[in-house]
Design a protein around this motif. Structure first.
Motif, PDB file in Angstrom:
ATOM      1  N   ARG A 102       0.831  -1.214   0.000  1.00 20.94           N
ATOM      2  CA  ARG A 102       0.000   0.000   0.000  1.00 20.94           C
ATOM      3  C   ARG A 102       0.863   1.261   0.000  1.00 20.94           C
ATOM      4  O   ARG A 102       1.949   1.284   0.572  1.00 20.94           O
ATOM      5  CB  ARG A 102      -0.934  -0.009   1.206  1.00 20.94           C
ATOM      6  N   ALA A 104       1.325   3.929   1.553  1.00 21.72           N
ATOM      7  CA  ALA A 104       1.288   4.691   2.808  1.00 21.72           C
ATOM      8  C   ALA A 104       2.163   3.963   3.809  1.00 21.72           C
ATOM      9  O   ALA A 104       2.552   2.818   3.586  1.00 21.72           O
ATOM     10  CB  ALA A 104      -0.144   4.817   3.323  1.00 21.72           C
ATOM     11  N   THR A 107      -0.690   4.958   8.322  1.00 20.46           N
ATOM     12  CA  THR A 107      -2.089   5.367   8.404  1.00 20.46           C
ATOM     13  C   THR A 107      -2.706   5.503   7.016  1.00 20.46           C
ATOM     14  O   THR A 107      -2.008   5.676   6.016  1.00 20.46           O
ATOM     15  CB  THR A 107      -2.222   6.728   9.127  1.00 20.46           C
ATOM     16  N   ASP A 108      -4.057   5.430   6.969  1.00 22.79           N
ATOM     17  CA  ASP A 108      -4.774   5.560   5.697  1.00 22.79           C
ATOM     18  C   ASP A 108      -5.029   7.023   5.361  1.00 22.79           C
ATOM     19  O   ASP A 108      -4.539   7.931   6.054  1.00 22.79           O
ATOM     20  CB  ASP A 108      -6.076   4.754   5.731  1.00 22.79           C
ATOM     21  N   GLU A 109      -5.830   7.233   4.308  1.00 27.15           N
ATOM     22  CA  GLU A 109      -6.071   8.617   3.846  1.00 27.15           C
ATOM     23  C   GLU A 109      -6.835   9.442   4.869  1.00 27.15           C
ATOM     24  O   GLU A 109      -6.839  10.681   4.808  1.00 27.15           O
ATOM     25  CB  GLU A 109      -6.819   8.613   2.506  1.00 27.15           C
ATOM     26  N   ASP A 110      -7.502   8.790   5.817  1.00 28.16           N
ATOM     27  CA  ASP A 110      -8.215   9.503   6.888  1.00 28.16           C
ATOM     28  C   ASP A 110      -7.365   9.623   8.149  1.00 28.16           C
ATOM     29  O   ASP A 110      -7.876   9.957   9.222  1.00 28.16           O
ATOM     30  CB  ASP A 110      -9.524   8.773   7.216  1.00 28.16           C
ATOM     31  N   ASP A 111      -6.080   9.323   8.013  1.00 27.78           N
ATOM     32  CA  ASP A 111      -5.128   9.404   9.126  1.00 27.78           C
ATOM     33  C   ASP A 111      -5.453   8.423  10.244  1.00 27.78           C
ATOM     34  O   ASP A 111      -5.109   8.664  11.406  1.00 27.78           O
ATOM     35  CB  ASP A 111      -5.058  10.840   9.670  1.00 27.78           C
ATOM     36  N   GLN A 112      -6.101   7.318   9.886  1.00 28.13           N
ATOM     37  CA  GLN A 112      -6.379   6.258  10.851  1.00 28.13           C
ATOM     38  C   GLN A 112      -5.322   5.162  10.734  1.00 28.13           C
ATOM     39  O   GLN A 112      -4.901   4.809   9.629  1.00 28.13           O
ATOM     40  CB  GLN A 112      -7.769   5.654  10.599  1.00 28.13           C
ATOM     41  N   PHE A 114      -3.578   1.742  10.260  1.00 24.85           N
ATOM     42  CA  PHE A 114      -3.986   0.533   9.557  1.00 24.85           C
ATOM     43  C   PHE A 114      -4.349  -0.543  10.577  1.00 24.85           C
ATOM     44  O   PHE A 114      -3.649  -0.731  11.578  1.00 24.85           O
ATOM     45  CB  PHE A 114      -2.865   0.029   8.649  1.00 24.85           C
ATOM     46  N   SER A 115      -5.430  -1.260  10.306  1.00 28.18           N
ATOM     47  CA  SER A 115      -5.913  -2.263  11.264  1.00 28.18           C
ATOM     48  C   SER A 115      -4.950  -3.423  11.444  1.00 28.18           C
ATOM     49  O   SER A 115      -4.997  -4.132  12.452  1.00 28.18           O
ATOM     50  CB  SER A 115      -7.275  -2.797  10.813  1.00 28.18           C
ATOM     51  N   ASN A 117      -1.555  -3.095  11.535  1.00 26.63           N
ATOM     52  CA  ASN A 117      -0.215  -2.646  11.963  1.00 26.63           C
ATOM     53  C   ASN A 117       0.413  -3.602  12.974  1.00 26.63           C
ATOM     54  O   ASN A 117       1.634  -3.739  13.023  1.00 26.63           O
ATOM     55  CB  ASN A 117      -0.286  -1.235  12.562  1.00 26.63           C
TER      56      ASN A 117
END
Length: 269
Positions: A102, A104, A107-112, A114-115, A117
């Motif tokens: 990926r 990134a 974090t994803d595009e919403d700054d969360q 990654f599940s 990690n």
């Protein structure tokens, strides 16, 4: 320290990722040691944001091809390597399409966060150790930077405690002020338990917050370096309880202070 071997394991390293306190310090620690005749190897994840063509990454077939088990699932390990221009230092990249393709880092595009990690951290720790085993390269010092690399000390002290390649290795963890909110997947401890069974040391990561992951790294390390000028009071107190060697934050004299710290650590019986 000449001819000693230091393994640098970092979640971030320049020039492959943007310059941060962590990525710059990890690079400079390795560069300074290398310049003094220390044998160095650097390991980091091969995130999808790294431009493989620009940085001339290439797969090392003889090291790739292993499968690592993460939470009872076989995950293929791919090893890539590059040389840092002008420094003649080799950097090894731990890669797996599921975890690192990926575009990134954490974090994803919403700054969360990654599940997965937590599983990425497990895969990275095991991938580094298995690759070093294949290289048959016994490090005198293993220097860990960044929370994604922070399960490495636990795996070395527990899962790989019978591995003769690391029996003499001293583990140093650098702590940085780069916290994340919330926790990683709450099943992290159970996923680690799948590898190494029950153990008191797993209690630290039952709630896998940034602080607790670093506590795990601290309690499985031989020494600590302050990579940032300030770290949390909770971590400061935890380190004091352990009564372990600590190098305070170095603003100016990083080169000599780190090398002296490594040397002092190796001189202790």
């Amino acid at each position: 320290m000449k001819d000693k071997r230091i393994l640098f394991v970092s979640s971030e390293v320049v020039p492959y990722l943007p310059e941060t306190e962590l990525s710059s310090t990890a690079f400079n620690a390795a560069k300074n040691a290398h310049s003094k005749g220390v044998q160095t190897r650097i390991f980091m994840p091969r995130y999808g944001v790294i431009n493989e063509r620009r940085h001339q990454l290439h797969e090392v077939i003889r090291l790739s091809g292993m499968n690592l088990v993460v939470n009872d699932v076989d995950m293929p390990l791919i090893i890539k390597v590059a040389s840092i221009p002008k420094e003649r230092m080799q950097v090894y990249f731990i890669d797996n399409e599921e975890y690192f393709k990926r575009k990134a880092v954490f974090t994803d595009e919403d700054d969360q966060l990654f599940s997965d990690n937590d599983e990425r951290a497990i895969f990275f720790a095991k991938g580094v150790i298995e690759t070093v085993k294949k290289l048959n390269w016994a490090p005198d010092i293993i220097h860990v930077h960044g929370w994604l690399a922070s399960l490495l000390p636990l795996y070395l002290k527990e899962f790989y405690k019978e591995e003769p390649l690391f029996t003499e290795s001293k583990i140093v963890t650098s702590l940085y002020n780069n916290s994340f909110e919330g926790t990683l997947d709450t099943e992290l401890a159970n996923k680690v338990k799948f590898d190494m069974g029950e153990g008191k040391k797993l209690a630290t990561i039952e709630t896998p917050s940034h602080t607790n992951i670093l506590k795990s790294a601290i309690e499985n390390s031989d020494a600590i370096i302050h990579g940032s000028e300030t770290i949390s009071e909770e971590l400061e107190s935890f380190i004091k309880e352990k009564e372990m060697p600590v190098l305070e934050y170095q603003l100016e004299n990083l080169k000599e202070s780190y090398l002296n710290f490594y040397a002092d650590l190796l001189s202790v019986d």
